[in-house]
Write an enzyme that holds these catalytic residues in place. Sequence first.
Site, short mmCIF file in Angstrom:
data_model
loop_
_atom_site.label_atom_id
_atom_site.label_comp_id
_atom_site.label_asym_id
_atom_site.label_seq_id
_atom_site.Cartn_x
_atom_site.Cartn_y
_atom_site.Cartn_z
N CYS A 1 4.62 -11.44 -11.97
CA CYS A 1 4.86 -12.28 -10.79
C CYS A 1 5.15 -11.42 -9.56
O CYS A 1 6.10 -10.63 -9.57
CB CYS A 1 6.03 -13.22 -11.05
SG CYS A 1 6.52 -14.18 -9.60
N LYS B 1 8.37 -22.86 -20.60
CA LYS B 1 9.69 -22.40 -20.18
C LYS B 1 10.80 -22.87 -21.13
O LYS B 1 10.74 -23.98 -21.66
CB LYS B 1 9.99 -22.90 -18.77
CG LYS B 1 8.96 -22.44 -17.75
CD LYS B 1 9.10 -23.20 -16.44
CE LYS B 1 7.98 -22.85 -15.48
NZ LYS B 1 8.02 -23.66 -14.25
N VAL C 1 10.68 -18.25 -10.95
CA VAL C 1 11.23 -16.90 -10.90
C VAL C 1 10.87 -16.33 -9.52
O VAL C 1 9.88 -16.74 -8.92
CB VAL C 1 10.66 -16.00 -12.02
CG1 VAL C 1 11.10 -16.49 -13.38
CG2 VAL C 1 9.14 -15.89 -11.96
N GLU D 1 14.89 -17.49 -5.01
CA GLU D 1 13.90 -17.20 -3.97
C GLU D 1 13.91 -15.69 -3.66
O GLU D 1 14.95 -15.11 -3.37
CB GLU D 1 14.10 -18.01 -2.69
CG GLU D 1 14.07 -19.51 -2.90
CD GLU D 1 12.72 -20.01 -3.40
OE1 GLU D 1 11.69 -19.34 -3.16
OE2 GLU D 1 12.69 -21.08 -4.04
N SER D 2 12.73 -15.10 -3.66
CA SER D 2 12.63 -13.64 -3.56
C SER D 2 13.21 -13.08 -2.26
O SER D 2 13.88 -12.05 -2.27
CB SER D 2 11.17 -13.21 -3.70
OG SER D 2 10.36 -13.76 -2.68
#
Length: 241
Positions: A29, A56, A69, A82-83
């Site tokens: 990802c 999941k 993710v 949240e990245s």
Amino acid sequence: MGAKFLKKGDPQPPPVEAGKLRLYSMLYCPYAQRARLVLAAKGVPFEMVDINLKNKPEWYSKVHPETKVPALEMGSGEVVVESLDISDYLDRKFPEPPLWSADQDKNLHHKQLLETVGKAFPLYRKFFRAITSQELDEAVSSIAAVIQPLENELSKTGSKFFGGARPGMLDYMIWPWAERIEGLRTMHPDVKLPLQDFPRLLAWGAAMKQDPAVKASLMSGEAHASFIKKIVDGSLDYDKL
């Protein structure tokens, strides 16, 4: 890669120990890779738990309500998702080395660049799902137009990285997609890419590959291409990754 992807029926890991960090991720990802890049750049130890995004675990919704993710869990029980939010949180909590500049105007400009370039991310999907040469050419043209501001920025500043002499937050936030370009090129070796229009970005990419944080998560174009092909043809099996 031999990663273990937790799936439905697998037990939830024990609580995170005090003072420790756990990153819920998925090896391929790009958003999760952002968090891994920042953690590596900071030299912060962490536990990584890979999630099977096709199947999941039932308990994962307690960690991340949207079951996406990445998610960063602390020993205090706090969870950040949240990245971009995770990356900002880590930059505040672990200030050395700083990834955002002390110059707030520069930071604002980089955030605007990131927002602009974010429009390219969905175009990657169009590229790897394209079948006809016309569809491929259209996808390439669309991506090139969106990333042109990055080439312009490096030309204007003359810096090796967007962060200056070393990578900063913008560098790490866009790197996962730059890395995946290699996968797209591997899938479509005959597609003509306008590389001559992006000499600064090409030099940036070569320099990024030498960065220790990037090396810690770097995957080959062949690995990305293999993963993408499995998504496209529906053969993706997390147990065989």
